[in-house]
Design a protein around this motif. Structure first.
Motif, PDB file in Angstrom:
ATOM      1  N   ILE A   1      31.177   2.343  69.925  1.00 15.32           N
ATOM      2  CA  ILE A   1      32.073   1.662  68.989  1.00 15.32           C
ATOM      3  C   ILE A   1      31.268   0.804  68.012  1.00 15.32           C
ATOM      4  O   ILE A   1      31.470   0.846  66.802  1.00 15.32           O
ATOM      5  CB  ILE A   1      33.092   0.773  69.742  1.00 15.32           C
ATOM      6  CG1 ILE A   1      34.065   1.627  70.555  1.00 15.32           C
ATOM      7  CG2 ILE A   1      33.858  -0.128  68.762  1.00 15.32           C
ATOM      8  CD1 ILE A   1      34.908   0.830  71.531  1.00 15.32           C
TER       9      ILE A   1
ATOM     10  N   LYS B   1      37.664  -1.759  62.363  1.00 13.21           N
ATOM     11  CA  LYS B   1      37.647  -0.426  62.954  1.00 13.21           C
ATOM     12  C   LYS B   1      38.907  -0.216  63.781  1.00 13.21           C
ATOM     13  O   LYS B   1      39.375  -1.120  64.460  1.00 13.21           O
ATOM     14  CB  LYS B   1      36.393  -0.251  63.810  1.00 13.21           C
ATOM     15  CG  LYS B   1      35.130  -0.217  62.970  1.00 13.21           C
ATOM     16  CD  LYS B   1      33.897   0.036  63.810  1.00 13.21           C
ATOM     17  CE  LYS B   1      32.677   0.134  62.892  1.00 13.21           C
ATOM     18  NZ  LYS B   1      31.445   0.370  63.620  1.00 13.21           N
TER      19      LYS B   1
ATOM     20  N   ILE C   1      37.773   5.527  64.994  1.00 13.88           N
ATOM     21  CA  ILE C   1      36.970   5.997  66.124  1.00 13.88           C
ATOM     22  C   ILE C   1      37.898   6.637  67.149  1.00 13.88           C
ATOM     23  O   ILE C   1      38.853   6.015  67.615  1.00 13.88           O
ATOM     24  CB  ILE C   1      36.204   4.827  66.774  1.00 13.88           C
ATOM     25  CG1 ILE C   1      35.338   4.114  65.723  1.00 13.88           C
ATOM     26  CG2 ILE C   1      35.349   5.316  67.942  1.00 13.88           C
ATOM     27  CD1 ILE C   1      35.061   2.675  66.034  1.00 13.88           C
TER      28      ILE C   1
ATOM     29  N   VAL D   1      37.376  -4.757  65.863  1.00 16.19           N
ATOM     30  CA  VAL D   1      37.879  -3.493  66.408  1.00 16.19           C
ATOM     31  C   VAL D   1      39.283  -3.724  66.957  1.00 16.19           C
ATOM     32  O   VAL D   1      39.527  -4.679  67.680  1.00 16.19           O
ATOM     33  CB  VAL D   1      36.979  -2.968  67.559  1.00 16.19           C
ATOM     34  CG1 VAL D   1      37.560  -1.681  68.132  1.00 16.19           C
ATOM     35  CG2 VAL D   1      35.549  -2.765  67.115  1.00 16.19           C
TER      36      VAL D   1
ATOM     37  N   LEU E   1      40.509   1.972  66.761  1.00 17.66           N
ATOM     38  CA  LEU E   1      40.120   2.773  67.919  1.00 17.66           C
ATOM     39  C   LEU E   1      41.330   3.518  68.469  1.00 17.66           C
ATOM     40  O   LEU E   1      42.393   2.929  68.675  1.00 17.66           O
ATOM     41  CB  LEU E   1      39.530   1.856  68.996  1.00 17.66           C
ATOM     42  CG  LEU E   1      39.154   2.495  70.333  1.00 17.66           C
ATOM     43  CD1 LEU E   1      38.073   3.560  70.163  1.00 17.66           C
ATOM     44  CD2 LEU E   1      38.685   1.419  71.309  1.00 17.66           C
TER      45      LEU E   1
END
Length: 190
Positions: free
Chosen positions: A76, A2, A84, A109, A4
Motif C-alpha cells: 500500500i 489512496k 489499490i 489511505v 483501497l
C-alpha cells in the motif's frame, strides 16, 4: 488519498483474475496486489522468510499475521497509483482487525470497500483442482484451505457490513460479466 479495495473469496473464486483484469483495464489509476502472489514470490525466493511462509502454505495453513500485514502495508505504502486492489485479504478475524488498526492510523489511505466474490464450495473445488498450479492444489489441501476461508467468514462479513463497505458479487458467471460488474462498482466508489 489512496482508495483501497479488498477482494475476498474462496480459493478458486476467481478473485485474483478479476482484480488483475480490472487493474489492466484501468492501469491509468489502479494497481493490483495479490496477497497470495506476494507470499508465493517470497516463498520462491528461498529467503528465510520464504522458507517460513512455505512451511505454512504447503499445508494450506495461514501465514503468520505479522508477515502478511508487513507485506500488505509495504504494498500500500509503495503503490504507484491511487486505487489499490488487494485480493486474498483478510483471511482471518485477526488479519481483519490488524489491518483495520493499521489503517486507522493512516490518513492517506481509505478502505473504500470489501468485495466478496461468492462461489459454491463445489465450483471452487472444481476450479482449484482443475488449475493445479502447484503442490498446494490437491483435494486434501483444498479442503483445509476452504475450511480456513469459511470459518471466520461470518464475522468478517458482519464487521464490514457494519462499516457499510461490504459488497457481494456472484462469482459463478463468466469472467467478463464478473469483471464488468466489479469494475463498474469500483469506478462508482472513486
Amino acid at each position: 488519498m489512496k482508495k483501497l479495495f479488498l477482494i475476498i473469496g474462496a480459493p478458486g473464486s476467481g478473485k485474483t483474475t478479476d482484480a488483475e483484469k480490472i487493474a489492466a483495464n484501468r492501469a491509468d489509476i489502479a494497481v493490483h496486489y495479490s496477497t497470495g502472489e506476494l507470499l508465493r514470490s517470497e516463498s520462491a525466493s528461498g529467503s528465510e522468510r520464504g522458507k517460513l511462509i512455505e512451511s505454512f502454505t504447503s499445508k494450506g495453513q495461514l501465514v503468520p499475521l505479522h508477515i502478511v500485514v508487513q507485506t500488505i502495508v509495504h504494498a500500500i505504502t509503495n503503490a504507484p497509483k491511487d486505487v489499490i486492489l488487494i485480493d486474498g485479504y483478510p483471511r482471518s478475524v485477526e488479519q481483519m482487525n490488524e489491518l483495520d488498526s493499521v489503517l486507522s492510523m493512516k490518513d492517506d489511505v481509505k478502505l473504500t470497500s470489501v468485495i466478496e466474490v461468492e462461489v459454491s464450495e463445489a465450483v471452487a473445488k472444481d476450479r482449484v483442482l482443475g488449475r493445479a498450479r502447484g503442490d498446494d492444489d490437491n483435494a486434501e489441501v483444498f479442503k483445509n484451505r476452504m475450511q480456513v476461508y469459511l470459518e471466520p467468514l461470518p464475522e468478517i462479513e458482519k464487521f464490514y457490513t457494519h462499516k457499510k463497505i461490504l459488497h457481494k458479487i456472484n462469482g459463478e458467471r463468466s469472467i467478463d460479466e464478473i469483471v464488468s460488474e466489479m469494475q463498474k462498482y469500483i469506478e462508482s466508489k472513486i
